[in-house]
Motif scaffolding. Sequence first.
Motif: not given
Length: 254
Positions: A92-96, A152-159, A179-180, A193-200
């Motif tokens: 499901a895309p864009m689960i924010n 970015k929104q989803a990344l902030d809510l990852l946990d 993009l976001t 600069w995508m390496d860090e969020p990708i690994r996280r």
Amino acid sequence: GKPTLAARLRAGDSIYSGWIATPEPLIAETAARQAFDCVCVDMQHGLHDPVSVMRSIGGIVHAGKPAGVRVPVGDFAMASRALDMGAEAVIAPMINSVADARALVAATKYPSLGERSWGPARALSLQGIPDAATQLATANDATLAFAMVETKQALDLLDEILAVEGIDGVFMGPSDLSLTLSGGKEVAPAADWMDEPIRRIAARARAHGKIACAFGADPVRARYFTDVGYHFVALGPDAIYLASGIRTMLEGLR
Ligand code: 3PY
Ligand code: MG
């Protein structure tokens, strides 16, 4: 029988999936006859509709592979239908938000975990599930709900998203994520600069006991994703297979 896609992923296998945008079942079936572990059809940016998805799942399963479906943004009804059509995974895309993640679980898991409505006749016949009781006892574990984390929104809510019971994993979309995260300045899925969020994302999924998935586009990126902890990596879409096949064939002439 053969282990399900869910069982293979929970056993720690690396899964490489095809990714089919063209709404033609023979293309999905042909991809499934190659060495892919799984084949996904794309309704978000691909051109698939419910009928082409239904027929493509038949072709993929006929070729002996599990099928996945990426549904359109916010189309949780289609998430239920994809499972009824015999898909083993829904992306499901864009689960924010946590509410989005809960809506995905509601659509894809039977009560009491979710609110999936009963009607899996096609899934039962395709997958050789003998009866309703077996389906009810096994479907919530045997089918996968993947929430795309690609903003970015989803990344902030990852946990918080990973903690939603019934979400089996997160699917990282590197184009939208870049993009976001760049504030709309660039689509740079392979930027340093995508390496860090990708690994996280992979590390947090592992910490929650959930599956990390990613869209890898080409083999170099796909290997990078499995190297940094992703277990389900899609390569494609199908137009790339066609173009690279034609290139290889014509190079052989010269
Ligand atoms: C993305 O990279 O944003 C995707 O959705 C990949 O399919
Ligand atoms: Mg995306």
